[in-house]
Design a protein around this motif. Structure first.
Motif, PDB file in Angstrom:
ATOM      1  N   ASP A  96      20.335  59.260  45.113  1.00 20.32           N
ATOM      2  CA  ASP A  96      19.820  58.336  46.482  1.00 20.32           C
ATOM      3  C   ASP A  96      18.770  57.503  45.840  1.00 20.32           C
ATOM      4  N   ASN A  97      18.044  57.890  44.553  1.00 18.30           N
ATOM      5  CA  ASN A  97      16.740  57.211  44.247  1.00 18.30           C
ATOM      6  C   ASN A  97      17.353  55.944  43.308  1.00 18.30           C
ATOM      7  N   VAL A  98      18.654  55.752  42.815  1.00 12.03           N
ATOM      8  CA  VAL A  98      18.904  54.993  42.279  1.00 12.03           C
ATOM      9  C   VAL A  98      18.741  53.398  42.881  1.00 12.03           C
ATOM     10  N   SER A  99      18.224  52.619  42.120  1.00 10.10           N
ATOM     11  CA  SER A  99      17.807  51.173  42.488  1.00 10.10           C
ATOM     12  C   SER A  99      18.794  50.138  42.024  1.00 10.10           C
ATOM     13  N   PRO A 100      19.098  49.163  42.849  1.00 13.79           N
ATOM     14  CA  PRO A 100      20.172  48.274  42.499  1.00 13.79           C
ATOM     15  C   PRO A 100      19.999  47.539  41.238  1.00 13.79           C
ATOM     16  N   THR A 101      18.512  47.619  40.851  1.00 14.70           N
ATOM     17  CA  THR A 101      18.096  46.874  39.441  1.00 14.70           C
ATOM     18  C   THR A 101      18.247  47.960  38.341  1.00 14.70           C
ATOM     19  N   ASP A 102      18.672  48.922  38.514  1.00 13.41           N
ATOM     20  CA  ASP A 102      18.576  49.947  37.490  1.00 13.41           C
ATOM     21  C   ASP A 102      19.866  49.690  36.351  1.00 13.41           C
ATOM     22  N   LEU A 103      19.827  49.896  35.350  1.00 11.41           N
ATOM     23  CA  LEU A 103      20.630  49.443  34.339  1.00 11.41           C
ATOM     24  C   LEU A 103      22.285  50.288  34.680  1.00 11.41           C
ATOM     25  N   SER A 104      22.107  51.392  35.060  1.00 11.00           N
ATOM     26  CA  SER A 104      23.334  52.127  35.314  1.00 11.00           C
ATOM     27  C   SER A 104      24.256  51.277  36.585  1.00 11.00           C
ATOM     28  N   GLU A 105      23.254  50.859  37.558  1.00 14.93           N
ATOM     29  CA  GLU A 105      24.075  50.473  38.760  1.00 14.93           C
ATOM     30  C   GLU A 105      24.397  48.865  38.380  1.00 14.93           C
ATOM     31  N   LEU A 106      23.610  48.101  37.415  1.00 10.03           N
ATOM     32  CA  LEU A 106      24.074  46.926  36.984  1.00 10.03           C
ATOM     33  C   LEU A 106      25.459  47.003  36.060  1.00 10.03           C
ATOM     34  N   LEU A 107      25.472  48.083  35.428  1.00 16.04           N
ATOM     35  CA  LEU A 107      26.636  48.071  34.575  1.00 16.04           C
ATOM     36  C   LEU A 107      27.819  48.545  35.453  1.00 16.04           C
ATOM     37  N   LYS A 108      27.498  49.400  36.268  1.00 18.70           N
ATOM     38  CA  LYS A 108      28.872  49.655  37.080  1.00 18.70           C
ATOM     39  C   LYS A 108      29.448  48.589  37.958  1.00 18.70           C
ATOM     40  N   GLU A 109      28.382  47.786  38.564  1.00 15.85           N
ATOM     41  CA  GLU A 109      28.924  46.698  39.354  1.00 15.85           C
ATOM     42  C   GLU A 109      29.533  45.429  38.604  1.00 15.85           C
ATOM     43  N   GLY A 110      28.651  45.273  37.347  1.00 19.59           N
ATOM     44  CA  GLY A 110      28.868  44.344  36.491  1.00 19.59           C
ATOM     45  C   GLY A 110      30.284  44.405  35.602  1.00 19.59           C
ATOM     46  N   THR A 111      30.785  45.603  35.648  1.00 27.47           N
ATOM     47  CA  THR A 111      32.077  45.841  34.886  1.00 27.47           C
ATOM     48  C   THR A 111      33.291  46.244  35.520  1.00 27.47           C
ATOM     49  N   LYS A 112      33.229  45.960  36.822  1.00 28.07           N
ATOM     50  CA  LYS A 112      34.141  46.507  37.821  1.00 28.07           C
ATOM     51  C   LYS A 112      35.377  45.715  37.414  1.00 28.07           C
ATOM     52  N   GLU A 113      35.281  44.390  37.470  1.00 22.07           N
ATOM     53  CA  GLU A 113      36.621  43.629  37.212  1.00 22.07           C
ATOM     54  C   GLU A 113      37.193  43.725  35.551  1.00 22.07           C
ATOM     55  N   SER A 114      36.297  44.158  34.618  1.00 18.47           N
ATOM     56  CA  SER A 114      36.904  44.470  33.227  1.00 18.47           C
ATOM     57  C   SER A 114      37.521  45.598  33.311  1.00 18.47           C
ATOM     58  N   HIS A 115      36.824  46.679  34.044  1.00 18.11           N
ATOM     59  CA  HIS A 115      37.333  47.946  34.132  1.00 18.11           C
ATOM     60  C   HIS A 115      38.961  48.070  34.835  1.00 18.11           C
ATOM     61  N   ASP A 116      38.986  47.235  36.001  1.00 15.99           N
ATOM     62  CA  ASP A 116      40.457  47.082  36.550  1.00 15.99           C
ATOM     63  C   ASP A 116      41.399  46.515  35.783  1.00 15.99           C
ATOM     64  N   ARG A 117      40.977  45.657  34.897  1.00 14.76           N
ATOM     65  CA  ARG A 117      41.843  44.876  34.166  1.00 14.76           C
ATOM     66  C   ARG A 117      42.426  45.895  32.761  1.00 14.76           C
ATOM     67  N   ALA A 118      41.439  46.621  32.546  1.00 12.80           N
ATOM     68  CA  ALA A 118      41.868  47.683  31.492  1.00 12.80           C
ATOM     69  C   ALA A 118      42.775  48.805  32.003  1.00 12.80           C
ATOM     70  N   GLU A 119      42.251  49.110  32.937  1.00 15.33           N
ATOM     71  CA  GLU A 119      43.292  50.196  33.660  1.00 15.33           C
ATOM     72  C   GLU A 119      44.706  49.651  33.865  1.00 15.33           C
ATOM     73  N   ASN A 120      44.880  48.491  34.105  1.00 14.85           N
ATOM     74  CA  ASN A 120      46.274  47.789  34.392  1.00 14.85           C
ATOM     75  C   ASN A 120      46.976  47.381  33.094  1.00 14.85           C
ATOM     76  N   THR A 121      46.464  47.563  31.874  1.00 15.80           N
ATOM     77  CA  THR A 121      47.302  47.188  30.811  1.00 15.80           C
ATOM     78  C   THR A 121      48.245  48.103  30.899  1.00 15.80           C
ATOM     79  N   GLN A 122      49.354  47.468  30.151  1.00 12.99           N
ATOM     80  CA  GLN A 122      50.549  48.372  30.292  1.00 12.99           C
ATOM     81  C   GLN A 122      50.574  49.692  29.266  1.00 12.99           C
TER      82      GLN A 122
END
Length: 311
Positions: A24-50
């Motif tokens: 609960d103490n995680v801030s939106p500006t924390d690197l882990s949160e920035l990475l999670k939000e900032g790589t969502k699209e890439s993650h989805d594309r990678a997961e959907n490769t054949q």
């Protein structure tokens, strides 16, 4: 064999990576949160490769799995070499966990299992993997603050969805229950994966980084995803070019109709008979040019005889 890359928080259907409930103490500006939000699209594309979709469904051939293991070996060798180089660098030192995370030695064990003692002479780095390796070396030597993007993307994913991939591979390839061939996914020195990932993210969020550097790390993480997708696509292409015999270690695909053991060709391969399958032999013989010429002559003679009788 893909490594389960870390990325966005997923639902039940996402296996490549997933996050447990965040602190609960995680801030939106924390690197882990920035990475999670900032790589969502890439993650989805990678997961959907054949390649990844087939892998998750258990449609992975042993030859392709071996080649994927080779790609991981070269990737992690480069990553861990650069991590060792920067183990005392303040921009990375807090994330240096060689005992808990390093995968190179585990991959060596897997390669020995698949290729034997002379494994080094039997493998080579593919083109797509080499591009990835080159980028990791560049980052480690010239932009070490970006190394966290590659380490986070790979290791945190290995501790998450990677454990599901281990079970899929073990079942699909009928690997030993003693985990030979999948040592890559075995973290003997991490007793609680969830707690360790929380520690890792906390260390990462504590790095003294300005906003611009954080943005560059997120960009580099997306670049890491692209490199991985290129490797996946390369493996998928190789998989399409492999013959069924090469994929399955010598047996061509069986159509599933009837008892496989009753075909002499399969029985011979399985050590149950010595004769070749008449159907396969006839087809092979008919493809010979001389045989085709004789058949054509016979057809011509038969046609002439039929015409003479009909007169």
């Amino acid at each position: 064999m893909p490594s389960a890359m870390e990325g966005s928080e997923g639902g039940e259907g996402e296996i490549l990576s997933y996050e447990e409930t965040e602190d609960d103490n995680v801030s939106p500006t924390d690197l882990s949160e920035l990475l999670k939000e900032g790589t969502k699209e890439s993650h989805d594309r990678a997961e959907n490769t054949q390649f990844v979709k087939d892998f998750l469904k258990g449609r992975i051939k042993k030859e392709l799995f071996k080649r994927a293991t080779v790609a991981l070996y070269f990737t992690y060798s480069a990553l861990e070499e650069e991590m060792d180089r920067n183990k005392d660098n303040p921009v990375f030192a807090p994330l240096y966990f060689p005992l808990e995370l390093h995968r190179r030695e585990a991959l060596v064990k897997d390669l020995k299992y698949f290729y034997g003692e002379g494994w080094k002479e039997k493998i080579q780095c593919s083109e797509a993997t080499q591009h990835y390796v080159d980028r990791i070396h560049h980052v480690g030597q010239h932009e070490p603050e970006l190394l966290v993007a590659h380490a986070y993307t790979r290791y945190m994913g290995d501790l998450s969805g990677g454990q599901v991939l281990k079970k899929v591979a073990q079942r699909a390839l009928k690997l030993p229950s003693t985990e030979e061939g999948i040592q890559f996914y075995v973290f003997d020195n991490v007793s609680n994966a969830q707690q360790f990932k929380q520690l890792y993210r906390a260390r990462m969020n504590a790095l003294d980084l300005d906003k611009n550097t954080k943005e560059r790390i997120v960009e580099e993480a997306n670049r890491a995803f692209r490199f991985n997708m290129q490797v996946f696509d390369e493996l998928d292409e190789i998989g399409r070019s492999l013959t069924e015999e090469a994929q399955d270690g010598g047996l061509p695909a069986h159509d599933g109709k009837g008892d496989l053991r009753k075909c002499p060709y399969y029985a011979n391969k399985l050590g149950e008979a010595g004769a070749g399958c008449p159907c396969h032999a006839a087809v092979a013989l008919a493809k010979q040019p001389l045989v085709q010429l004789i058949l054509a002559a016979c057809v011509a003679v038969a046609a002439g005889a039929a015409a003479w009788y009909s007169m």
